[in-house]
Design a protein around this motif. Structure first.
Motif, PDB file in Angstrom:
ATOM      1  N   THR A 112      -2.170  -8.722  -0.155  1.00 36.71           N
ATOM      2  CA  THR A 112      -0.747  -8.449  -0.350  1.00 36.71           C
ATOM      3  C   THR A 112       0.093  -9.683  -0.658  1.00 36.71           C
ATOM      4  O   THR A 112       1.258  -9.544  -1.042  1.00 36.71           O
ATOM      5  CB  THR A 112      -0.158  -7.746   0.887  1.00 36.71           C
ATOM      6  OG1 THR A 112      -0.314  -8.599   2.033  1.00 36.71           O
ATOM      7  CG2 THR A 112      -0.838  -6.413   1.142  1.00 36.71           C
ATOM      8  N   VAL A 116      -1.721 -11.748  -5.085  1.00 33.24           N
ATOM      9  CA  VAL A 116      -0.621 -11.426  -6.006  1.00 33.24           C
ATOM     10  C   VAL A 116      -0.323 -12.658  -6.856  1.00 33.24           C
ATOM     11  O   VAL A 116      -0.216 -12.577  -8.084  1.00 33.24           O
ATOM     12  CB  VAL A 116       0.649 -10.970  -5.251  1.00 33.24           C
ATOM     13  CG1 VAL A 116       1.793 -10.734  -6.230  1.00 33.24           C
ATOM     14  CG2 VAL A 116       0.381  -9.714  -4.437  1.00 33.24           C
ATOM     15  N   TYR A 126      -1.757  -5.928 -14.847  1.00 31.57           N
ATOM     16  CA  TYR A 126      -1.485  -5.015 -13.738  1.00 31.57           C
ATOM     17  C   TYR A 126      -2.320  -5.380 -12.520  1.00 31.57           C
ATOM     18  O   TYR A 126      -3.514  -5.650 -12.632  1.00 31.57           O
ATOM     19  CB  TYR A 126      -1.826  -3.565 -14.118  1.00 31.57           C
ATOM     20  CG  TYR A 126      -0.960  -2.997 -15.206  1.00 31.57           C
ATOM     21  CD1 TYR A 126       0.316  -2.508 -14.930  1.00 31.57           C
ATOM     22  CD2 TYR A 126      -1.418  -2.929 -16.517  1.00 31.57           C
ATOM     23  CE1 TYR A 126       1.112  -1.970 -15.927  1.00 31.57           C
ATOM     24  CE2 TYR A 126      -0.631  -2.405 -17.522  1.00 31.57           C
ATOM     25  CZ  TYR A 126       0.632  -1.930 -17.219  1.00 31.57           C
ATOM     26  OH  TYR A 126       1.416  -1.404 -18.223  1.00 31.57           O
ATOM     27  N   LEU A 138       0.983  -0.068  -4.380  1.00 26.90           N
ATOM     28  CA  LEU A 138       1.955  -0.976  -4.963  1.00 26.90           C
ATOM     29  C   LEU A 138       1.370  -1.487  -6.270  1.00 26.90           C
ATOM     30  O   LEU A 138       0.298  -2.088  -6.279  1.00 26.90           O
ATOM     31  CB  LEU A 138       2.245  -2.137  -4.013  1.00 26.90           C
ATOM     32  CG  LEU A 138       3.266  -3.175  -4.451  1.00 26.90           C
ATOM     33  CD1 LEU A 138       4.621  -2.542  -4.752  1.00 26.90           C
ATOM     34  CD2 LEU A 138       3.413  -4.249  -3.376  1.00 26.90           C
ATOM     35  N   TYR A 140       1.920  -3.901  -9.409  1.00 25.35           N
ATOM     36  CA  TYR A 140       2.650  -5.021  -9.987  1.00 25.35           C
ATOM     37  C   TYR A 140       2.383  -5.061 -11.484  1.00 25.35           C
ATOM     38  O   TYR A 140       1.276  -4.755 -11.938  1.00 25.35           O
ATOM     39  CB  TYR A 140       2.174  -6.348  -9.379  1.00 25.35           C
ATOM     40  CG  TYR A 140       2.636  -6.589  -7.979  1.00 25.35           C
ATOM     41  CD1 TYR A 140       3.925  -7.064  -7.718  1.00 25.35           C
ATOM     42  CD2 TYR A 140       1.786  -6.367  -6.900  1.00 25.35           C
ATOM     43  CE1 TYR A 140       4.354  -7.302  -6.421  1.00 25.35           C
ATOM     44  CE2 TYR A 140       2.212  -6.610  -5.600  1.00 25.35           C
ATOM     45  CZ  TYR A 140       3.490  -7.071  -5.376  1.00 25.35           C
ATOM     46  OH  TYR A 140       3.907  -7.315  -4.101  1.00 25.35           O
ATOM     47  N   SER A 141       3.395  -5.496 -12.254  1.00 25.18           N
ATOM     48  CA  SER A 141       3.235  -5.642 -13.706  1.00 25.18           C
ATOM     49  C   SER A 141       4.145  -6.757 -14.212  1.00 25.18           C
ATOM     50  O   SER A 141       4.987  -7.268 -13.476  1.00 25.18           O
ATOM     51  CB  SER A 141       3.540  -4.325 -14.423  1.00 25.18           C
ATOM     52  OG  SER A 141       4.868  -3.917 -14.178  1.00 25.18           O
ATOM     53  N   HIS A 147       4.219 -15.041 -10.246  1.00 25.24           N
ATOM     54  CA  HIS A 147       4.876 -13.823  -9.778  1.00 25.24           C
ATOM     55  C   HIS A 147       4.760 -12.730 -10.827  1.00 25.24           C
ATOM     56  O   HIS A 147       4.493 -12.995 -11.994  1.00 25.24           O
ATOM     57  CB  HIS A 147       6.360 -14.088  -9.494  1.00 25.24           C
ATOM     58  CG  HIS A 147       6.580 -15.209  -8.541  1.00 25.24           C
ATOM     59  ND1 HIS A 147       6.424 -15.067  -7.185  1.00 25.24           N
ATOM     60  CD2 HIS A 147       6.904 -16.510  -8.743  1.00 25.24           C
ATOM     61  CE1 HIS A 147       6.651 -16.221  -6.592  1.00 25.24           C
ATOM     62  NE2 HIS A 147       6.939 -17.121  -7.515  1.00 25.24           N
ATOM     63  N   TYR A 148       4.970 -11.518 -10.380  1.00 28.55           N
ATOM     64  CA  TYR A 148       5.114 -10.392 -11.287  1.00 28.55           C
ATOM     65  C   TYR A 148       6.590 -10.031 -11.311  1.00 28.55           C
ATOM     66  O   TYR A 148       7.259 -10.035 -10.282  1.00 28.55           O
ATOM     67  CB  TYR A 148       4.290  -9.193 -10.792  1.00 28.55           C
ATOM     68  CG  TYR A 148       2.811  -9.318 -11.086  1.00 28.55           C
ATOM     69  CD1 TYR A 148       2.295  -8.901 -12.303  1.00 28.55           C
ATOM     70  CD2 TYR A 148       1.939  -9.841 -10.147  1.00 28.55           C
ATOM     71  CE1 TYR A 148       0.939  -9.007 -12.585  1.00 28.55           C
ATOM     72  CE2 TYR A 148       0.583  -9.955 -10.417  1.00 28.55           C
ATOM     73  CZ  TYR A 148       0.087  -9.532 -11.633  1.00 28.55           C
ATOM     74  OH  TYR A 148      -1.246  -9.637 -11.904  1.00 28.55           O
ATOM     75  N   SER A 151       7.543  -4.283  -9.999  1.00 22.11           N
ATOM     76  CA  SER A 151       6.640  -3.634  -9.038  1.00 22.11           C
ATOM     77  C   SER A 151       7.135  -2.209  -8.807  1.00 22.11           C
ATOM     78  O   SER A 151       8.317  -1.905  -8.955  1.00 22.11           O
ATOM     79  CB  SER A 151       6.580  -4.402  -7.720  1.00 22.11           C
ATOM     80  OG  SER A 151       7.836  -4.402  -7.090  1.00 22.11           O
ATOM     81  N   GLU A 153       6.349   0.926  -5.912  1.00 18.52           N
ATOM     82  CA  GLU A 153       5.663   1.374  -4.703  1.00 18.52           C
ATOM     83  C   GLU A 153       5.718   2.889  -4.632  1.00 18.52           C
ATOM     84  O   GLU A 153       6.769   3.485  -4.870  1.00 18.52           O
ATOM     85  CB  GLU A 153       6.332   0.765  -3.473  1.00 18.52           C
ATOM     86  CG  GLU A 153       5.607   1.113  -2.182  1.00 18.52           C
ATOM     87  CD  GLU A 153       6.241   0.422  -0.990  1.00 18.52           C
ATOM     88  OE1 GLU A 153       5.709  -0.620  -0.571  1.00 18.52           O
ATOM     89  OE2 GLU A 153       7.261   0.929  -0.500  1.00 18.52           O
TER      90      GLU A 153
END
Length: 178
Positions: A112, A116, A126, A138, A140-141, A147-148, A151, A153
């Motif tokens: 988590t 990431v 992704y 969750l 992420y893209s 960082h992404y 996101s 959820e």
């Protein structure tokens, strides 16, 4: 050129073949045999992608930007259909379109938080975290740096929409908490 961290990792990995080993920023993490609930989540999600994509498990993911100090083994990786049937032991991160991790009870922060950053840094479009502890997914893209930028959820039981090139919604109705 192989780093000292990678050499040590390979020694540890060889010494404990029944464990799942990964290295993040030079730190080695060993997990014991995957629990049945954890192991059941992987095919429940990956099977929805295998018809059109190359879905791999137990494949080392490598990226030059990790400078030989990180080697990740996602629960599953997805690449283009041209990679179907590949037997690569190490897979370049820049060929991976999606990685999926099922959150581990023993070290959830790896999935988590730490991963990431690593997957974003590698530019993987992704990153799907399936969290049976919380009953959530969750996604992420749009990776940028470590960082992404986006996101989404969703709770188990609700679909997880994934954009191009997949353009599908993953069914999470079979997922359960532990």
């Amino acid at each position: 050129m192989q780093t000292e961290e990678m050499r040590r990792f390979e020694e540890i990995d060889a010494a404990f073949p029944d464990f799942h080993a990964e290295m993040i920023d030079g730190g080695v993490y060993l997990s014991t045999v995957v629990t049945s609930p954890h192991g059941n989540v992987i095919p429940a999600v990956a099977s929805q992608l295998i018809g059109e994509w190359s879905v791999m498990t137990r494949v080392d993911t490598v990226h030059e930007g990790w400078h030989g100090k990180t080697l990740l083994r996602p629960d599953f990786s997805v690449a283009g259909p041209s990679y179907r049937g590949t037997r690569l032991k190490q897979f370049p991160a820049d060929e991976v379109i999606l990685v999926g991790e099922v959150v581990s009870e023993s070290n959830p922060e790896n999935d988590t938080d730490k991963k990431v950053k690593k997957y974003a840094q590698a530019g993987i479009p992704y990153y799907l975290i399936v969290n049976p502890i919380e009953g959530k997914c969750l996604l992420y893209s749009l990776p940028e740096g470590e960082h992404y930028r986006a996101s989404l959820e969703t709770d188990f039981g609700k679909p997880v929409p994934i954009g191009e090139p997949f353009d599908l919604a993953l069914d999470t109705s079979a997922l359960y908490t532990y």
